[in-house]
Design an enzyme around this catalytic site. Structure first.
Site, PDB file in Angstrom:
ATOM      1  N   CYS A   2      14.845  43.029  56.788  1.00 46.37           N
ATOM      2  CA  CYS A   2      13.583  43.089  57.513  1.00 46.37           C
ATOM      3  C   CYS A   2      13.380  41.725  58.144  1.00 46.37           C
ATOM      4  CB  CYS A   2      12.442  43.384  56.544  1.00 46.37           C
ATOM      5  SG  CYS A   2      12.756  44.842  55.561  1.00 46.37           S
ATOM      6  N   ARG A  27      15.897  43.271  63.483  1.00 41.66           N
ATOM      7  CA  ARG A  27      16.256  43.300  62.060  1.00 41.66           C
ATOM      8  C   ARG A  27      15.744  44.567  61.371  1.00 41.66           C
ATOM      9  NH1 ARG A  27      17.676  38.306  60.056  1.00 41.66           N
ATOM     10  NH2 ARG A  27      17.182  39.026  57.970  1.00 41.66           N
ATOM     11  N   TRP A  71      12.763  47.493  57.833  1.00 38.46           N
ATOM     12  CA  TRP A  71      13.875  48.467  57.845  1.00 38.46           C
ATOM     13  C   TRP A  71      13.872  49.051  56.437  1.00 38.46           C
ATOM     14  CZ3 TRP A  71      18.762  49.025  55.389  1.00 38.46           C
ATOM     15  CH2 TRP A  71      19.653  49.897  56.036  1.00 38.46           C
ATOM     16  N   ASN A  97      11.572  40.018  52.548  1.00 41.06           N
ATOM     17  CA  ASN A  97      12.846  40.537  53.047  1.00 41.06           C
ATOM     18  C   ASN A  97      13.862  40.410  51.917  1.00 41.06           C
ATOM     19  OD1 ASN A  97      15.155  41.173  54.557  1.00 41.06           O
ATOM     20  ND2 ASN A  97      15.445  39.024  55.120  1.00 41.06           N
ATOM     21  N   GLY A  98      14.520  41.517  51.575  1.00 39.58           N
ATOM     22  CA  GLY A  98      15.495  41.483  50.477  1.00 39.58           C
ATOM     23  C   GLY A  98      15.300  42.700  49.606  1.00 39.58           C
ATOM     24  N   LYS A 456      31.107  50.800  69.893  1.00 40.18           N
ATOM     25  CA  LYS A 456      30.017  50.573  70.864  1.00 40.18           C
ATOM     26  C   LYS A 456      29.470  51.902  71.352  1.00 40.18           C
ATOM     27  CE  LYS A 456      29.169  47.338  70.260  1.00 40.18           C
ATOM     28  NZ  LYS A 456      29.868  46.341  69.508  1.00 40.18           N
ATOM     29  N   GLU A 459      27.502  53.876  68.598  1.00 41.34           N
ATOM     30  CA  GLU A 459      26.328  53.145  68.121  1.00 41.34           C
ATOM     31  C   GLU A 459      25.129  53.272  69.065  1.00 41.34           C
ATOM     32  OE1 GLU A 459      27.188  48.941  68.076  1.00 41.34           O
ATOM     33  OE2 GLU A 459      25.719  48.578  66.496  1.00 41.34           O
ATOM     34  N   HIS A 475      49.284  63.116  65.052  1.00 42.67           N
ATOM     35  CA  HIS A 475      49.420  63.407  63.620  1.00 42.67           C
ATOM     36  C   HIS A 475      48.176  64.090  63.052  1.00 42.67           C
ATOM     37  CE1 HIS A 475      53.234  61.334  63.463  1.00 42.67           C
ATOM     38  NE2 HIS A 475      52.688  60.300  64.083  1.00 42.67           N
ATOM     39  N   LYS A 574      20.166  44.824  63.097  1.00 45.53           N
ATOM     40  CA  LYS A 574      21.121  43.829  63.579  1.00 45.53           C
ATOM     41  C   LYS A 574      21.894  43.192  62.441  1.00 45.53           C
ATOM     42  CE  LYS A 574      22.854  41.101  66.794  1.00 45.53           C
ATOM     43  NZ  LYS A 574      23.876  41.746  67.630  1.00 45.53           N
TER      44      LYS A 574
HETATM   45  O1  M6R Z   1      26.545  39.798  61.661  1.00 46.54           O
HETATM   46  P1  M6R Z   1      27.884  40.420  61.395  1.00 46.54           P
HETATM   47  O2  M6R Z   1      28.918  40.032  62.400  1.00 46.54           O
HETATM   48  O3  M6R Z   1      28.387  40.175  59.997  1.00 46.54           O
HETATM   49  O4  M6R Z   1      27.632  41.978  61.539  1.00 46.54           O
HETATM   50  C1  M6R Z   1      28.637  42.901  61.215  1.00 46.54           C
HETATM   51  C2  M6R Z   1      28.273  44.292  61.688  1.00 46.54           C
HETATM   52  O5  M6R Z   1      27.115  44.748  61.048  1.00 46.54           O
HETATM   53  C3  M6R Z   1      28.043  44.331  63.206  1.00 46.54           C
HETATM   54  O6  M6R Z   1      29.149  43.842  63.900  1.00 46.54           O
HETATM   55  C4  M6R Z   1      27.768  45.770  63.664  1.00 46.54           C
HETATM   56  O7  M6R Z   1      28.900  46.549  63.489  1.00 46.54           O
HETATM   57  C5  M6R Z   1      27.315  45.753  65.126  1.00 46.54           C
HETATM   58  N1  M6R Z   1      26.032  46.372  65.239  1.00 46.54           N
HETATM   59  C6  M6R Z   1      28.252  46.468  66.037  1.00 46.54           C
HETATM   60  O8  M6R Z   1      27.811  46.414  67.359  1.00 46.54           O
END
Ligand code: M6R
Length: 579
Positions: A2, A27, A71, A97-98, A456, A459, A475, A574
């Site tokens: 969060c 976040r 979140w 947050n946590g 991408k 997502e 395969h 994020k």
């Molecule tokens: O902050 P990070 O690079 O550790 O994040 C890893 C993944 O959560 C992040 O790359 C995620 O897959 C992205 N939303 C992809 O676009």
């Protein structure tokens, strides 16, 4: 995962905090709330996104307050589960947050002692614990309360009669901003940039008393000094700058990001380690994991260094018998799985290095050394420029270890990325936008590029997409090919070109449409595919970058045509700070 914001100063806290929460919405964005302290604690919280204007907060006049964007982990998104949470009296408010792992047993004990709970969250126990421990000194109450907590937290608390915010940190990010007669606290630097460039990163176990005059930090009951650092991000970095979405803005920043990172990032900590022990293990998640997979090709081919790449989320539970350096790649520096992988590597006495975009992030405290990308803040949930920045570091690293073999590629890559941004992807967007499922295929280093293209696409467009090594389709996945299942095939000059052409013909023979990505002027490829997308230049290493950027554009424009929420896709956040 969060976002939290706190403010103590001379301005009205509520609008300032809400503005800060908007910057942290990446976040988590299922509900939000703010609490301010005037003559008493006032709370406003709601389920859903933060609206453009919130008339109901206009009456909140306090110049000290805390806020939260959520979140959901414990309890569905709702007004009641939104933070801030208050104690039984409504005189103490907390944002967090946590995750409080022992919240269920704490809640039972508190209920037995007469506390009444309103929400289903783990956080509410903190408000009631502080209530029990509060006797006029909020710092002491928080200090005493966190002793009962197992888990991770960055929390901010306010109490009627105590003109300060008290913060506590354990394994969740928290940054303090020291302004002129005003002090802020937040989950990351973005809400602070408008007010100050002087920041402090508290450590685990710190309890912080925040007033307009600054922050006093205690650890294990004793005052401690934490260094004041200057941030090199500016407030324009977190604005859209005329682009429709942050993601598009961030895609267009990539020529500069590559140029700056390749020149300014200092891979020395890893170069030194790999000169002594020439073998590397990379741990990462999501897009950062894909960057790690590409690094394997760069380092093995250019520098002869064997590289193993593990999902960070798997590494902790079956620690391989590695003794070599372990590199954690994480844009945010806060991904829980990656942090646990670093701890696991340390428990095996492996030297650890972090590659991250965020100065002061948790991974930089855990690892023995850190290398920084220069992407600036990435706001869109989909990672774009941070990925290109990670590849810039890997190219610089391979170049250093490989005797300068990549110098030419590094020097020109930003120009090719710039050219690529002019590419028209509309015809391919029309094909993808109609699809129920899309395959992305490539070979060699273009296999991880295909994985990233599929990530991408799924997502942000919500179309099912899979990345595959092109040779693997036959395969099993061939059974899924239909005219409604297009295949995006990356087919560039090099050792895999001929076999890719054969693979594309096999795919076409099974009725699927093929969107081919190849070199401008490649008539042979153009003739076998349905839609031909071209990338510029002759340099095979730069093609990895340009093909990746092209797939970002394809995902972006497909999502835009489907009118999805591109910067904040559903169910995601994020930085993923839970395992
Ligand atoms: O902050 P990070 O690079 O550790 O994040 C890893 C993944 O959560 C992040 O790359 C995620 O897959 C992205 N939303 C992809 O676009």
């Amino acid at each position: 995962m969060c976002g939290i914001v706190g403010y103590a100063g001379r301005r009205r806290a509520a609008p300032l905090i809400i503005d800060g929460l908007r910057r942290l919405e990446y976040r988590g964005y299922d509900s939000f709330g703010v609490a301010t302290l005037g003559s008493h604690v006032e709370v406003y919280k709601r389920c859903g996104r933060i609206p453009a204007s919130i008339p109901d907060t206009r009456s909140m006049k306090g110049t000290l307050g805390i806020g939260h964007t959520r979140w959901a982990t414990h309890g569905a998104p709702s007004d009641v589960n939104a933070h801030p949470h208050t104690d039984c009296t409504g005189r103490i408010a907390v944002v967090h947050n946590g995750i409080i792992e022992n919240y269920a047993s704490l809640r039972k004990k508190l209920e037995r002692r007469g506390h009444s709970f309103r929400s289903e969250t783990d956080t509410e126990v903190i408000a009631h614990l502080i209530e029990e421990n509060y006797a006029g000194d909020l710092v002491k109450a928080v200090q005493e309360s966190v002793k009962s907590l197992d888990g991770s937290y960055a929390l901010l608390a306010i109490a009627e009669g105590d003109r300060r915010i008290v913060a506590a940190r354990n394994a969740s990010p928290l940054v303090l901003g020291l302004g002129d007669g005003e002090t802020l606290a937040a989950s990351d630097m973005t809400p602070l940039l408008e007010y100050t460039e002087r920041v402090v990163f508290p450590e685990d176990g710190d309890i912080i008393s925040i007033t307009p005059q600054g922050a006093e930090i205690l650890n294990q009951g004793k005052p401690v000094e934490r260094p004041v650092e200057l941030v090199n991000w500016c407030v324009d970095d977190v604005k859209k700058g005329g682009f429709e979405h942050y993601m598009l803005k961030e895609i267009f920043e990539q020529p500069r990001v590559f140029y700056e990172t390749a020149r300014a990032a200092d891979p020395a900590p890893l170069v030194d380690l790999l000169r002594v022990t020439p073998a590397l293990t990379i741990v990462a998640c999501g897009t950062s994991y894909h960057a790690g997979l590409i690094a394997r090709y760069l380092l093995e081919e250019c520098a002869g260094i064997p590289v193993r790449v593990d999902h960070a989320s798997e590494f902790r539970y079956s620690i391989p018998p590695v003794r070599n350096p372990v590199l954690a790649v994480t844009q945010s520096g806060e991904t829980a799985d990656t942090l646990w992988a670093v701890r696991a590597a340390r428990s095996r006495n492996c030297p650890t290095v972090a590659l991250t975009n965020v100065v002061g992030s948790s991974v930089t405290r855990l690892a023995d050394a850190a290398i920084y990308t220069r992407a600036g803040p990435e706001v869109g949930v989909a990672a774009t420029k941070s990925f290109i920045a990670q590849l810039a570091v890997f190219m610089a690293l391979a170049d250093r270890l490989g005797g300068g073999s990549l110098a030419g590629s590094i020097a020109t890559a930003h120009l090719s990325i710039g050219d690529l941004l002019q590419q028209d992807v509309e015809e391919a967007v029309a094909v993808c936008g109609r699809a129920r499922s899309i395959f992305f295929v490539g070979r060699g280093p273009f296999y991880p590029v295909a994985l990233e293209g599929a990530l991408k696409m799924k997502e942000i467009s919500y179309i099912h997409a899979e990345g595959y090594a092109a040779g693997e389709l036959k395969h099993g996945p061939f059974a899924l090919l239909t005219p409604e299942t297009p295949v995006v095939a990356i087919c560039l000059p090099g050792p895999t070109y001929r076999v890719m052409i054969s693979n594309i013909k096999e795919i076409k023979a099974r009725g699927a449409q093929v969107i081919g990505i190849g070199l401008a002027g490649d008539g042979e490829l153009a003739d076998v595919v349905d839609v031909f997308l071209t990338i510029p230049g002759e340099d095979p290493w730069v093609h990895i970058l340009t093909a990746s950027v092209l797939l970002q554009l394809l995902a972006y424009h497909t999502a835009r045509s489907l009118k999805t929420d591109i910067d904040r896709p559903r169910n995601l956040a994020k930085s993923v700070t839970v395992e």
